[in-house]
Design an enzyme around this catalytic site. Structure first.
Site, PDB file in Angstrom:
ATOM      1  CE1 TYR A  12      -9.138   1.273   8.361  1.00 21.59           C
ATOM      2  CE2 TYR A  12      -9.823   2.641  10.347  1.00 21.59           C
ATOM      3  CZ  TYR A  12      -8.840   2.249   9.479  1.00 21.59           C
ATOM      4  OH  TYR A  12      -7.361   2.947   9.480  1.00 21.59           O
TER       5      TYR A  12
ATOM      6  NE  ARG B   5      -4.458   5.430  -3.229  1.00 22.57           N
ATOM      7  CZ  ARG B   5      -5.258   5.239  -2.309  1.00 22.57           C
ATOM      8  NH1 ARG B   5      -5.019   6.031  -1.368  1.00 22.57           N
ATOM      9  NH2 ARG B   5      -6.027   4.273  -2.253  1.00 22.57           N
TER      10      ARG B   5
ATOM     11  CB  THR C  54     -14.406  -5.027  13.414  1.00 23.24           C
ATOM     12  OG1 THR C  54     -15.322  -4.430  14.151  1.00 23.24           O
ATOM     13  CG2 THR C  54     -14.353  -6.518  13.924  1.00 23.24           C
TER      14      THR C  54
ATOM     15  N   GLY D 274       0.852  -1.179   0.063  1.00 29.25           N
ATOM     16  CA  GLY D 274      -0.001  -0.001  -0.065  1.00 29.25           C
ATOM     17  C   GLY D 274       0.807   1.205  -0.210  1.00 29.25           C
ATOM     18  CB  SER D 275       4.206   1.759  -0.285  1.00 32.05           C
ATOM     19  OG  SER D 275       4.699   0.677  -1.259  1.00 32.05           O
TER      20      SER D 275
ATOM     21  CB  THR E   2      -4.615  -2.180  -6.064  1.00 31.97           C
ATOM     22  OG1 THR E   2      -4.849  -2.036  -4.431  1.00 31.97           O
ATOM     23  CG2 THR E   2      -5.265  -3.179  -6.597  1.00 31.97           C
TER      24      THR E   2
ATOM     25  CB  SER F  73      -6.594   2.114  12.993  1.00 31.47           C
ATOM     26  OG  SER F  73      -7.101   3.389  13.415  1.00 31.47           O
TER      27      SER F  73
ATOM     28  CG  LEU G 142      -1.264  -6.820  -1.634  1.00 25.57           C
ATOM     29  CD1 LEU G 142      -0.633  -6.011  -0.335  1.00 25.57           C
ATOM     30  CD2 LEU G 142      -0.282  -7.837  -2.317  1.00 25.57           C
TER      31      LEU G 142
END
Length: 278
Positions: free
Chosen positions: A183, A20, A185, A17-18, A42, A170, A78
């Site tokens: 999210y 952005r 959870t 996820g890099s 992605t 998070s 992924l």
């Protein structure tokens, strides 16, 4: 947490996820410390979504030019096991091995994707009315990507008896709330998966930790909600939003030798918004 010199030289880091957002800044931070980096999106054009780059290749080229390291762009979904295996294989073919895994891929993004309203948040984002497709999308993006990437990379680290893994949770996963429930959870599950994986990998000298950012300013984050202008300052107070570089510096610490005796922990990065036991 400033470091002297290129203390990650010789290490290969895969940051999911890099293309952005926070992940892009984490990848650049590790590159600045000398790490060889695989950046991931992605699709090859993921960076365009919120105007953070022309392409994944362009992001990789920019990081490589600024920091003088090799940067490999890889792309794919992924949530698919075969795709995770393919991407890891591409990284190994290019660099031989993976020393550091940072699972940053995720987000409160429902089945419509980031093109949906509020940058992709589920329409009914609570515990009762949220749709089943949105539930699956959010769980897959945040939990399954983390598990699948860890399962793919951990065995080679176990064989070498060395490695560092940082998963992105998070502060939403550390409290009850009425919105962004799936999210929250999923991130709570990431926190506990991190603890379980750390316990399993402890005999192999592999440290596994999680970071739990609070509200952190990125282009997608700004597009997904109303914000308070007075909170967009970057210094002089902790009563403000966070910034990606503040998260990236903690990740750098956790993958460094300075954190050699830290594992199984969830690190809040929220300016002290949550001041209670995890």
């Amino acid at each position: 947490m400033a470091f002297q010199g290129r203390h990650l030289t010789g290490k290969v880091a895969w940051v999911t996820g890099s293309s952005r957002g926070i992940g892009k800044v984490v990848a650049a931070q590790l590159a600045s410390a000398g790490a060889t980096v695989a950046i991931h999106g992605t699709t090859p054009l993921s960076a365009r979504t919120f105007n953070e780059g022309e392409s994944l290749q362009a992001v990789a080229d920019a990081i490589a030019e600024v920091h003088g390291v090799s940067v490999l762009p890889v792309h794919g979904d992924l949530t698919d096991e075969a795709t995770v295996q393919r991407i890891a294989g591409e990284i190994r073919q290019a660099f031989g091995h993976i020393d550091i895994l940072v699972n940053c891929a995720g987000g409160d993004i429902g089945a419509k994707g980031i093109q949906g309203p509020l940058a992709g948040k589920p329409e009914h984002n609570d515990a009762v009315l949220v749709s089943c497709p949105d539930i699956r999308s959010v769980l897959d993006r945040n939990l399954m990507t983390c598990i699948l990437c860890c399962r793919e990379v951990a065995p080679e680290m176990m064989q070498r008896r060395s490695g560092k893994i940082v998963n992105f949770g998070s502060i939403a996963g550390l409290m009850g709330q009425a919105n962004s429930v799936i999210y929250a959870t999923a991130k709570a599950a990431v926190h506990h998966y991190t603890r379980c994986l750390a316990t399993q990998l402890k005999p192999y000298n592999i440290a596994v930790n999680a970071v739990a950012p609070g509200n952190t300013v990125t282009p997608r984050w700004l597009a997904s909600r109303a914000t308070e202008p007075s909170m967009l300052v970057q210094e002089g107070t902790l009563t403000r939003y966070g910034w990606p570089d503040e998260v990236a510096r903690v990740v750098e610490f956790l993958v460094s030798d300075a954190a050699s005796y830290i594992s199984g922990q969830v690190w809040r990065i929220d300016g002290g918004d949550q001041c209670w036991p995890g």
